[in-house]
Write a protein that holds these residues in place. Structure first.
Motif, PDB file in Angstrom:
ATOM      1  N   LEU A  68      83.512  72.351  30.462  1.00  0.00           N
ATOM      2  CA  LEU A  68      84.009  72.023  29.123  1.00  0.00           C
ATOM      3  C   LEU A  68      84.200  73.267  28.277  1.00  0.00           C
ATOM      4  O   LEU A  68      83.369  74.179  28.293  1.00  0.00           O
ATOM      5  CB  LEU A  68      83.027  71.077  28.418  1.00  0.00           C
ATOM      6  CG  LEU A  68      82.812  69.695  29.030  1.00  0.00           C
ATOM      7  CD1 LEU A  68      81.720  68.954  28.270  1.00  0.00           C
ATOM      8  CD2 LEU A  68      84.101  68.890  29.032  1.00  0.00           C
TER       9      LEU A  68
ATOM     10  N   GLU B 156      83.687  64.047  27.203  1.00  0.00           N
ATOM     11  CA  GLU B 156      85.009  64.581  27.544  1.00  0.00           C
ATOM     12  C   GLU B 156      86.068  64.134  26.543  1.00  0.00           C
ATOM     13  O   GLU B 156      86.925  64.924  26.136  1.00  0.00           O
ATOM     14  CB  GLU B 156      85.386  64.148  28.961  1.00  0.00           C
ATOM     15  CG  GLU B 156      84.588  64.862  30.046  1.00  0.00           C
ATOM     16  CD  GLU B 156      84.843  64.286  31.426  1.00  0.00           C
ATOM     17  OE1 GLU B 156      84.632  65.015  32.421  1.00  0.00           O
ATOM     18  OE2 GLU B 156      85.239  63.101  31.522  1.00  0.00           O
TER      19      GLU B 156
ATOM     20  N   GLU C 132      88.226  66.694  24.247  1.00  0.00           N
ATOM     21  CA  GLU C 132      89.691  66.704  24.293  1.00  0.00           C
ATOM     22  C   GLU C 132      90.284  66.450  22.911  1.00  0.00           C
ATOM     23  O   GLU C 132      91.286  67.058  22.525  1.00  0.00           O
ATOM     24  CB  GLU C 132      90.193  65.654  25.291  1.00  0.00           C
ATOM     25  CG  GLU C 132      89.990  66.044  26.748  1.00  0.00           C
ATOM     26  CD  GLU C 132      90.551  65.014  27.707  1.00  0.00           C
ATOM     27  OE1 GLU C 132      90.931  65.400  28.829  1.00  0.00           O
ATOM     28  OE2 GLU C 132      90.596  63.820  27.326  1.00  0.00           O
TER      29      GLU C 132
ATOM     30  N   LEU D  60      91.551  68.181  29.886  1.00  0.00           N
ATOM     31  CA  LEU D  60      90.592  68.809  30.787  1.00  0.00           C
ATOM     32  C   LEU D  60      91.044  68.686  32.236  1.00  0.00           C
ATOM     33  O   LEU D  60      91.558  67.646  32.656  1.00  0.00           O
ATOM     34  CB  LEU D  60      89.208  68.164  30.632  1.00  0.00           C
ATOM     35  CG  LEU D  60      88.558  68.292  29.247  1.00  0.00           C
ATOM     36  CD1 LEU D  60      87.310  67.434  29.180  1.00  0.00           C
ATOM     37  CD2 LEU D  60      88.230  69.748  28.941  1.00  0.00           C
TER      38      LEU D  60
END
Length: 500
Positions: free
Chosen positions: A22, A236, A240, A247
């Motif tokens: 990440l 996630e 984003e 990603l």
């Protein structure tokens, strides 16, 4: 589920790789603020209680004796050790999220109740309660932070969080100067507002922590793979959304096989930390003892040196405390990034050795009467510009190099060892050396602290672990990890000691 129960079903997962790839985002700032604020509170607590101590001897407050003020400080440290050990075990067993709510709640209760103290025994008990919460925070929060922060940022994120202790210490010095020493907060009941301020901060932190998830790494080894997947997917999405970047999926080679074993017994904790990872355990003992001795020896006695050898009035030592705190915080921020780029081993060895050498030079100049209060403080600031990174790196090391199943308990164990050596022995020794009034005795104390830091540098150079920008699972294989040998029959690795 314990290690002795029926084995759970194996499954493949990419959770560690997904968390580590990440980019930095608002989510990670939330982790830093909501979890890292513990160190700011600890610095604020210790600084303010030290400033308030003389007030509490007044008959218009609690009427404590000087000895009772000292006992209360020791009780707080004992509470920290007990909290680290007890809550550390619970953190590995019941999860990071549950415990970092509980530990902050315990601290909030302790500091709020301290404001309602009616005498020594109630004051000491509530200080113990506050220490219990802060000690538990060290194990619960460090483990959660390392498991939620991407590998590329883990080093300087940890150092920045540890460095926030000095923001709290600086704020305590400012409050001491402009509220306590100025008479705005009098020796009557108004001292209680100081503890109320700490309770209000703790309440704010509890609110922020509602948005911090459970560690998916902890969930995946406790038979909750679906819950772990949900957490990672949510993180996630948040990343984003905040970065406006899509990603990429991790490589297939980044998957690992997990056979969840849940919580492990106390005997297996001891075996994993001190037998399977013996050299790492020795490394952590030395890093913690040496940095704790240096820090506690100087930080808790610098005011005595300024007052006794340079005739600085006791209230004015807080000005020097602000400079001291600023140097520590700047050092953690300025040097932190290099722990991820240059590497752990050279940076930890370097900061330990440089701070030890500079302290020895400071002691020599002090012995020969070549310093003033200003130049003495400047040299302390230079020493601790490097020493703060060294001390923070000790916590970073122990939170990285032991298997996930015992991470919080390992942090607790070595925190307790460091507190016993630094929090008890060092201030008492330096207090006696300073109390003798002989500069040569203070010089001997400086030499002891410098020698210990050089010992830490040598041990780190030869036994340190190269953990920079590596997944936690690569640095220390989880006990739950399942590795297939060449004959395709399953086997467990010896956890965490591939570099030893």
């Amino acid at each position: 589920m314990s290690q002795n129960d029926t084995e759970a079903e194996q499954y493949e997962t990419k959770i560690p790789a997904r968390m580590d790839r990440l980019p930095w985002s608002r989510f990670h700032w939330l982790i830093i603020i909501a979890l890292g604020a513990t160190w700011l509170l600890d610095g604020l607590e210790i600084g303010l209680v030290g400033a308030i101590g003389p007030m509490l001897t007044s008959k218009s407050t609690l009427g404590l004796t000087s000895a009772q003020v000292g006992y209360a400080a020791s009780v707080y440290l004992i509470g920290e050790v007990c909290g680290a050990i007890g809550f550390g075990w619970l953190t590995d067993r019941y999860g990071r999220q549950k415990l970092f709510f509980i530990t902050m709640g315990v601290y909030l209760s302790g500091v709020a109740l301290t404001a309602l103290s009616i005498g020594f025994y109630s004051f000491a008990f509530f200080r113990f309660l506050a220490g219990l919460g802060i000690g538990g925070e060290y194990s619960a929060v460090y483990s959660a932070i390392d498991e939620l922060i991407p590998a590329d940022y883990r080093g300087h994120a940890d150092l920045a969080i540890s460095g926030s202790y000095w923001i709290g210490a600086a704020v305590a010095s400012v409050i001491t100067l402009f509220f306590l020493n100025s008479g705005v907060v009098t020796s009557g009941a108004n001292w209680r507002y100081v503890f109320g301020f700490g309770a209000a901060l703790a309440l704010l932190i509890l609110v922020l922590r509602r948005y911090v998830p459970e560690s998916p790494r902890w969930l995946m080894i406790h038979e909750q793979p679906d819950a772990a997947e949900e957490v990672v997917e949510d993180v996630e999405e948040r990343v984003e959304e905040s970065t406006d970047e899509e990603l990429e999926e991790p490589d297939e080679d980044d998957s690992m096989t997990i056979e969840p074993i849940g919580s492990i017994s106390l005997g297996n904790i001891v075996k994993t930390v001190f037998v399977d990872n013996f050299r790492r355990a020795v490394l952590c003992c030395i890093l913690f003892i040496t940095q704790a001795f240096l820090y506690n020896a100087i930080y808790f006695t610098y005011g005595l040196i300024l007052h006794q050898f340079y005739s600085i009035p006791k209230p004015d030592t807080a000005y020097y405390g602000i400079a001291f705190a600023a140097a520590n915080f700047i050092g953690a921020i300025a040097l932190g990034r290099f722990f991820d780029t240059v590497g752990r081993r050279p940076m930890i060895s370097g900061t330990y050795s440089v701070s030890g050498i500079l302290l020895a030079i400071t002691g020599f100049l002090f012995l020969n009467g070549m310093l003033t209060a200003l130049t003495q403080t400047i040299l302390w600031c230079v020493v601790f510009f490097f020493a703060t990174a060294a001390a923070s790196a000790a916590y970073l090391t122990v939170s990285e190099i032991f298997p996930m199943e015992v991470r919080a308990q390992a942090i607790a164990i070595f925190f307790a060892i460091g507190q016993a050596a630094g929090g008890v022995v060092a201030p008492a020794l330096f207090g006696n050396l300073i109390g003798s009034g002989e500069p040569i005795n203070v010089f001997y104390g400086y030499c002891i602290a410098a020698g210990l830091m050089l010992l830490g540098a040598i041990v780190e150079w030869f036994w340190g672990i190269d953990a920079a920008q590596k997944s936690l699972e690569e640095v220390s294989t989880p006990v739950s990890a399942f590795v297939s040998d060449s004959n395709e029959s399953g086997s467990r690795p010896s956890p965490g000691n591939s570099d030893d």
